[in-house]
Write a protein that holds these residues in place. Sequence first.
Motif, PDB file in Angstrom:
ATOM      1  N   ILE A  52      10.968  -1.725 -30.725  1.00 42.69           N
ATOM      2  CA  ILE A  52       9.599  -1.441 -29.976  1.00 42.69           C
ATOM      3  C   ILE A  52       9.436  -1.703 -28.641  1.00 42.69           C
ATOM      4  O   ILE A  52       9.802  -2.856 -28.302  1.00 42.69           O
ATOM      5  N   PHE A  53       9.280  -0.781 -27.894  1.00 40.89           N
ATOM      6  CA  PHE A  53       9.142  -0.874 -26.418  1.00 40.89           C
ATOM      7  C   PHE A  53       7.787  -1.196 -26.063  1.00 40.89           C
ATOM      8  O   PHE A  53       6.804  -0.442 -26.767  1.00 40.89           O
ATOM      9  N   LYS A  54       7.311  -2.133 -25.337  1.00 47.67           N
ATOM     10  CA  LYS A  54       5.933  -2.499 -25.173  1.00 47.67           C
ATOM     11  C   LYS A  54       5.987  -2.366 -23.509  1.00 47.67           C
ATOM     12  O   LYS A  54       6.782  -2.818 -22.729  1.00 47.67           O
ATOM     13  N   GLN A  55       4.707  -1.882 -22.794  1.00 46.05           N
ATOM     14  CA  GLN A  55       4.664  -1.797 -21.654  1.00 46.05           C
ATOM     15  C   GLN A  55       3.048  -1.941 -21.300  1.00 46.05           C
ATOM     16  O   GLN A  55       2.253  -1.561 -22.074  1.00 46.05           O
ATOM     17  N   GLU A  56       2.684  -2.422 -20.221  1.00 45.94           N
ATOM     18  CA  GLU A  56       1.194  -2.778 -19.886  1.00 45.94           C
ATOM     19  C   GLU A  56       0.757  -1.308 -19.247  1.00 45.94           C
ATOM     20  O   GLU A  56       1.329  -0.518 -18.521  1.00 45.94           O
ATOM     21  N   ARG A  57      -0.469  -0.766 -19.860  1.00 50.04           N
ATOM     22  CA  ARG A  57      -0.788   0.440 -19.433  1.00 50.04           C
ATOM     23  C   ARG A  57      -2.572   0.087 -19.226  1.00 50.04           C
ATOM     24  O   ARG A  57      -2.982  -0.802 -19.386  1.00 50.04           O
ATOM     25  N   VAL A  58      -2.812   1.168 -18.397  1.00 47.99           N
ATOM     26  CA  VAL A  58      -4.268   1.147 -18.143  1.00 47.99           C
ATOM     27  C   VAL A  58      -5.394   1.756 -18.956  1.00 47.99           C
ATOM     28  O   VAL A  58      -4.890   3.136 -18.990  1.00 47.99           O
ATOM     29  N   GLY A  59      -6.173   1.286 -19.390  1.00 51.63           N
ATOM     30  CA  GLY A  59      -6.818   1.981 -20.469  1.00 51.63           C
ATOM     31  C   GLY A  59      -8.356   2.142 -19.973  1.00 51.63           C
ATOM     32  O   GLY A  59      -8.474   2.383 -18.945  1.00 51.63           O
ATOM     33  N   LYS A  60      -9.430   2.204 -20.834  1.00 47.64           N
ATOM     34  CA  LYS A  60     -10.770   2.895 -20.358  1.00 47.64           C
ATOM     35  C   LYS A  60     -11.120   2.067 -19.204  1.00 47.64           C
ATOM     36  O   LYS A  60     -11.424   0.947 -19.417  1.00 47.64           O
ATOM     37  N   ASN A  61     -11.736   2.649 -18.234  1.00 42.52           N
ATOM     38  CA  ASN A  61     -12.411   1.984 -17.051  1.00 42.52           C
ATOM     39  C   ASN A  61     -11.405   0.984 -16.684  1.00 42.52           C
ATOM     40  O   ASN A  61     -11.865  -0.029 -15.825  1.00 42.52           O
ATOM     41  N   GLY A  62     -10.350   0.816 -16.466  1.00 40.71           N
ATOM     42  CA  GLY A  62      -9.273  -0.034 -16.079  1.00 40.71           C
ATOM     43  C   GLY A  62      -8.748  -1.298 -16.697  1.00 40.71           C
ATOM     44  O   GLY A  62      -7.940  -2.118 -16.280  1.00 40.71           O
ATOM     45  N   ARG A  63      -9.259  -1.225 -17.933  1.00 38.73           N
ATOM     46  CA  ARG A  63      -8.735  -2.373 -18.934  1.00 38.73           C
ATOM     47  C   ARG A  63      -7.319  -2.253 -19.186  1.00 38.73           C
ATOM     48  O   ARG A  63      -6.720  -1.306 -19.533  1.00 38.73           O
ATOM     49  N   ILE A  64      -6.643  -3.363 -19.155  1.00 38.38           N
ATOM     50  CA  ILE A  64      -5.054  -3.411 -19.273  1.00 38.38           C
ATOM     51  C   ILE A  64      -5.010  -3.704 -20.631  1.00 38.38           C
ATOM     52  O   ILE A  64      -5.340  -4.837 -21.289  1.00 38.38           O
ATOM     53  N   PHE A  65      -3.957  -2.934 -21.455  1.00 34.14           N
ATOM     54  CA  PHE A  65      -3.467  -3.154 -22.887  1.00 34.14           C
ATOM     55  C   PHE A  65      -2.035  -2.996 -22.894  1.00 34.14           C
ATOM     56  O   PHE A  65      -1.381  -2.253 -22.057  1.00 34.14           O
ATOM     57  N   TRP A  66      -1.403  -3.552 -23.918  1.00 39.80           N
ATOM     58  CA  TRP A  66      -0.078  -3.273 -24.436  1.00 39.80           C
ATOM     59  C   TRP A  66       0.145  -2.198 -25.275  1.00 39.80           C
ATOM     60  O   TRP A  66      -0.783  -1.714 -26.116  1.00 39.80           O
ATOM     61  N   THR A  87       0.496   4.093 -16.002  1.00 37.45           N
ATOM     62  CA  THR A  87       1.236   2.601 -16.138  1.00 37.45           C
ATOM     63  C   THR A  87       0.315   1.985 -14.754  1.00 37.45           C
ATOM     64  O   THR A  87      -0.316   2.746 -13.992  1.00 37.45           O
ATOM     65  N   LEU A  88       0.613   0.598 -14.541  1.00 34.92           N
ATOM     66  CA  LEU A  88      -0.087   0.030 -13.448  1.00 34.92           C
ATOM     67  C   LEU A  88       0.237   0.537 -12.168  1.00 34.92           C
ATOM     68  O   LEU A  88      -0.481   0.653 -11.499  1.00 34.92           O
ATOM     69  N   ASP A  89       1.517   0.872 -12.239  1.00 34.54           N
ATOM     70  CA  ASP A  89       2.245   1.650 -10.788  1.00 34.54           C
ATOM     71  C   ASP A  89       1.516   2.794 -10.486  1.00 34.54           C
ATOM     72  O   ASP A  89       1.012   3.055  -9.303  1.00 34.54           O
ATOM     73  N   GLU A  90       1.344   3.804 -11.231  1.00 32.10           N
ATOM     74  CA  GLU A  90       0.611   5.127 -11.243  1.00 32.10           C
ATOM     75  C   GLU A  90      -0.878   4.838 -10.861  1.00 32.10           C
ATOM     76  O   GLU A  90      -1.260   5.299 -10.101  1.00 32.10           O
ATOM     77  N   TYR A  91      -1.520   3.938 -11.570  1.00 33.91           N
ATOM     78  CA  TYR A  91      -2.941   3.530 -11.477  1.00 33.91           C
ATOM     79  C   TYR A  91      -3.256   3.249 -10.246  1.00 33.91           C
ATOM     80  O   TYR A  91      -4.189   3.475  -9.418  1.00 33.91           O
ATOM     81  N   ARG A  92      -2.490   2.298  -9.348  1.00 28.09           N
ATOM     82  CA  ARG A  92      -2.648   1.777  -8.137  1.00 28.09           C
ATOM     83  C   ARG A  92      -2.451   2.820  -7.144  1.00 28.09           C
ATOM     84  O   ARG A  92      -2.751   2.619  -5.978  1.00 28.09           O
ATOM     85  N   GLN A  93      -1.852   3.927  -7.287  1.00 31.45           N
ATOM     86  CA  GLN A  93      -1.621   5.005  -6.358  1.00 31.45           C
ATOM     87  C   GLN A  93      -2.928   6.134  -6.519  1.00 31.45           C
ATOM     88  O   GLN A  93      -2.854   7.028  -5.777  1.00 31.45           O
ATOM     89  N   TYR A  94      -3.855   5.986  -7.596  1.00 31.53           N
ATOM     90  CA  TYR A  94      -4.818   6.880  -7.658  1.00 31.53           C
ATOM     91  C   TYR A  94      -5.733   7.018  -6.703  1.00 31.53           C
ATOM     92  O   TYR A  94      -6.101   6.169  -5.933  1.00 31.53           O
ATOM     93  N   GLU A  95      -6.238   8.486  -6.365  1.00 34.40           N
ATOM     94  CA  GLU A  95      -7.192   8.522  -5.308  1.00 34.40           C
ATOM     95  C   GLU A  95      -8.636   8.535  -6.201  1.00 34.40           C
ATOM     96  O   GLU A  95      -8.526   8.550  -7.475  1.00 34.40           O
ATOM     97  N   SER A  96      -9.602   8.306  -5.546  1.00 39.87           N
ATOM     98  CA  SER A  96     -11.089   7.921  -5.948  1.00 39.87           C
ATOM     99  C   SER A  96     -11.379   8.993  -7.317  1.00 39.87           C
ATOM    100  O   SER A  96     -11.684   8.676  -8.445  1.00 39.87           O
ATOM    101  N   TRP A  97     -11.121  10.361  -6.935  1.00 43.27           N
ATOM    102  CA  TRP A  97     -11.406  11.318  -7.876  1.00 43.27           C
ATOM    103  C   TRP A  97     -10.713  11.414  -9.189  1.00 43.27           C
ATOM    104  O   TRP A  97     -10.911  11.691 -10.229  1.00 43.27           O
TER     105      TRP A  97
END
Length: 473
Positions: free
Chosen positions: A314-328, A400-410
């Motif tokens: 099983i591959f596990k990775q930190e992802r961004v969930g609802k309103n910025g919550r981090i989950f595996w 992913t966390l990398d994607e989320y950090r590059q998000y614009e506000s909208w």
Amino acid sequence: MYRKKNQIFEMGLCVADGVIILASLILSGLIRYGSIASWRRTDNIHMACVSAVLIHITVFYFLKVPDSFFRRGRYRELIVCIKHSAVVAVCMIFFSFVIKTDFMISRLMAICFFCIDVPLMWLVHLAVRNRKRLFRINVQKQEDILIISDRERIQAVVESFRRSKETAWAISGIILLDSQDDMESFMDIPVARREENYLDFASKLVVDEVFIQVSSIQQHEITLKKMILEFEKMGLVVNLNLDLFDLGSSGEKRIYQLEGYNVVAFSSHLLDYRMILLKRAMDIVGALLGLIVTAVLAVFIAPFILRESPGPLIFKQERVGKNGRIFWFYKFRSMYVDAEARKQELMAQNEMSGPMFKMEDDPRVTKIGKFLRKTSLDEFPQFWNVLKGDMSLVGTRPPTLDEYRQYESWQRRRISFRPGLTGLWQVSGRSDIKDFDEVVKLDLEYIDNWSLALDIRIICKTILVVLGRKGAE
């Protein structure tokens, strides 16, 4: 005294729809059995009718049929009637199956019921909405209202009340908060200025309710406080416009108490908690069934994954969930174990515009991994995420966390909804979409139009996409 006309109308509409439900049930029974006597010998008609009425009342309020009754168009009204009739028919079939010793709703009878009930209900709803034009009658009681506003907004407010289809408003008077002239009337409506004795002015009029709409509440705060208290003492309903910042129809607004403060909640989409509970129940049932299938698949998939690329199954990775919550986030591993470390050197070959990474013929993907991705079998461990509540069966793609950090506000609004195992983007040709903004727009379209019916359609489309192996990479 708070007016009850909305509740009375809802009750009347519920009774009318209940009569239509009973008529449709009886007609479908006659089609199925030929006569009432023959139907009575076969089934308990009284139990069927009582069950139909009780189910109708529950569905009527659960689907919120009366909401926006006078504002929705004829085609949207047809959709509401179809949903109502379909849910009642399905519930009747299920209920009759549970207590089949009393009565039984056959498929033929259910189809006849649906085909009779939908057009009848739709025509009655249209007749109620257009009763003035069709029958030259108005069952609405006239409501006299006093409007408090300023010169900038008064014309729009008056026209809005005069156009109303829900209530027969009669504007008995206007109080202008910023008028410096001697205006005595506006659009044939008597006018008073706040400097005058507005209580004497209001006392000479027939007034049921007061409506307040001003450009700046802060500017008139002291005056408005005094007016509201005085009109309350007179026993009038005082309505203060909630659109404080002139946002128009943008989003939704709801007033409630927050830690003792009376607040107005602004949101792009305020969700019904009953629908959320049903969505969660559907997630739990789907996740339990999915995990059973996952366990069976793991027995066959594991040897191929581990033989080609030793490492975790099983591959596990930190992802961004609802309103910025981090989950595996869990998947069957479809890449070599060093895939994350090699990602940076492949960024130049990214085929997506924006923060999302996608690459055709990604060298990090194993041979068995390509098969798993093509068939979407690698996604099955995410049912564990669904069961835990980190994800839903249907939602937006968790970044992913990398994607989320590059998000614009909208773009951040796409994580205001619980991420899903599948979604609108996944069933819209996900491999063909190369612009990340298009992905976001599809996710926002899903959020803004969310309903359980939409979730069910997406799940059905997902099954067809997976079976057809379309759009997967």
